[in-house]
Design a protein around this motif. Structure first.
Motif, PDB file in Angstrom:
ATOM      1  N   ARG A 164       2.961   3.149   1.498  1.00  0.00           N
ATOM      2  CA  ARG A 164       3.532   1.978   0.836  1.00  0.00           C
ATOM      3  C   ARG A 164       5.056   1.968   0.993  1.00  0.00           C
ATOM      4  O   ARG A 164       5.675   2.976   1.332  1.00  0.00           O
ATOM      5  N   HIS A 170       3.082  -0.453   9.606  1.00  0.00           N
ATOM      6  CA  HIS A 170       2.506  -1.049   8.401  1.00  0.00           C
ATOM      7  C   HIS A 170       1.062  -1.483   8.609  1.00  0.00           C
ATOM      8  O   HIS A 170       0.303  -1.571   7.645  1.00  0.00           O
ATOM      9  N   TYR A 227      -2.649   2.303  -0.269  1.00  0.00           N
ATOM     10  CA  TYR A 227      -1.913   1.074  -0.565  1.00  0.00           C
ATOM     11  C   TYR A 227      -2.170   0.535  -1.967  1.00  0.00           C
ATOM     12  O   TYR A 227      -1.596  -0.480  -2.357  1.00  0.00           O
ATOM     13  N   HIS A 245      -4.682  -0.979  -3.121  1.00  0.00           N
ATOM     14  CA  HIS A 245      -5.311  -2.300  -3.061  1.00  0.00           C
ATOM     15  C   HIS A 245      -6.576  -2.156  -2.224  1.00  0.00           C
ATOM     16  O   HIS A 245      -6.549  -1.494  -1.179  1.00  0.00           O
TER      17      HIS A 245
END
Length: 258
Positions: free
Chosen positions: A41, A201, A240, A242
């Motif tokens: 992150r 990313h 992450y 999520h």
């Protein structure tokens, strides 16, 4: 004949910044031809780890060896011949042409009072062409877009011709076409014997363009392993914070947020 040392090796590496632990007891090597992707992150410490690996900030503990040597032993010029560094952010305070900027990549290979040669200029021009900037040689860097400036930084790195590439978000500011083109470029560099360590990313691109992946969780924990084993929906969802799901498209695994 003795085996060649890894291009990069860490031994019990600990990295900390502002009281925050990025990693502890981190051991890994990068050999010629290998590609390692670092994921995490924002704020997890990817840039801090990479700048430490580049010898630009001290480690809290442990060792970093480049080609079997520490940075103190190599010295600045020797280090620049061994490893190339692409920073995430850069500023151009003064105007210069794209060719002049690319030529700075040749400086580690020159003597103190030596000027760039015609061969150096040819290397710089070839590097500009490799990143899609052929014809930009006379352009002032201050007139370039963010994406063009990013590609110019890549060209400068290619002109430097290190054995080890340390890349902090190398495809930031680039459109999809140039993202893939530059990842392919460094894949070819690895196939020719370079080592590549890069923060990314997009886990799907990391899976496609890296042999191994290093996950930084932001609390000192890190996981390292083969990219196709460690880049799973379960791990990435935890990384992450999520939920993600994995889908397969024509034999390639992609990850999408739920």
């Amino acid at each position: 004949m003795s085996a060649q040392p890894p291009l990069l090796e860490t031994r019990a590496l600990a990295v900390r910044i502002a009281g925050k632990t990025v990693c502890t007891d981190l051991d890994f090597t990068v050999a010629a031809g290998e590609r390692l992707a670092i994921l995490g992150r924002n704020g997890a410490g990817k840039t801090t780890l990479l700048t430490t690996l580049a010898g630009l900030r001290p480690a809290a503990a442990g060792q970093i060896l480049v080609g079997g040597h520490g940075y103190g032993e190599l010295g600045p010029r020797g280090a620049a011949r061994q490893r190339g560094w692409l920073a995430q952010h850069r500023e151009d305070a003064f105007g210069a042409t794209a060719l002049e900027i690319a030529l700075t990549g040749r400086h580690p290979h020159l003597g103190r009072w030596q000027w760039e040669s015609a061969d150096d200029a040819d290397i710089a021009r070839a590097a500009l062409a490799a990143v899609g900037l052929k014809g930009f040689e006379a352009r002032d860097v201050l007139t370039l877009s963010g994406g063009e400036r990013q590609r110019l930084a890549m060209a400068t790195l290619l002109a430097q011709a290190p054995q080890l590439y340390l890349l902090d978000e190398p495809i930031a500011h680039l459109d999809l076409n140039h993202q893939i083109a530059l990842l392919e470029l460094f894949a070819r560099a690895a196939a020719e014997g370079a080592g590549v360590v890069m923060s990314l990313h997009d886990p799907g691109l990391a899976l496609r363009y890296a042999d191994r992946a290093l996950l930084l969780y932001g609390d000192g924990r890190a996981e390292l392993g083969p990219a196709d084993e460690i880049l799973t929906a379960e791990r990435l969802s935890a990384l992450y914070q999520h939920p993600l799901v994995a889908i397969d498209v024509d034999g390639r695994r992609c990850f999408i947020p739920c």
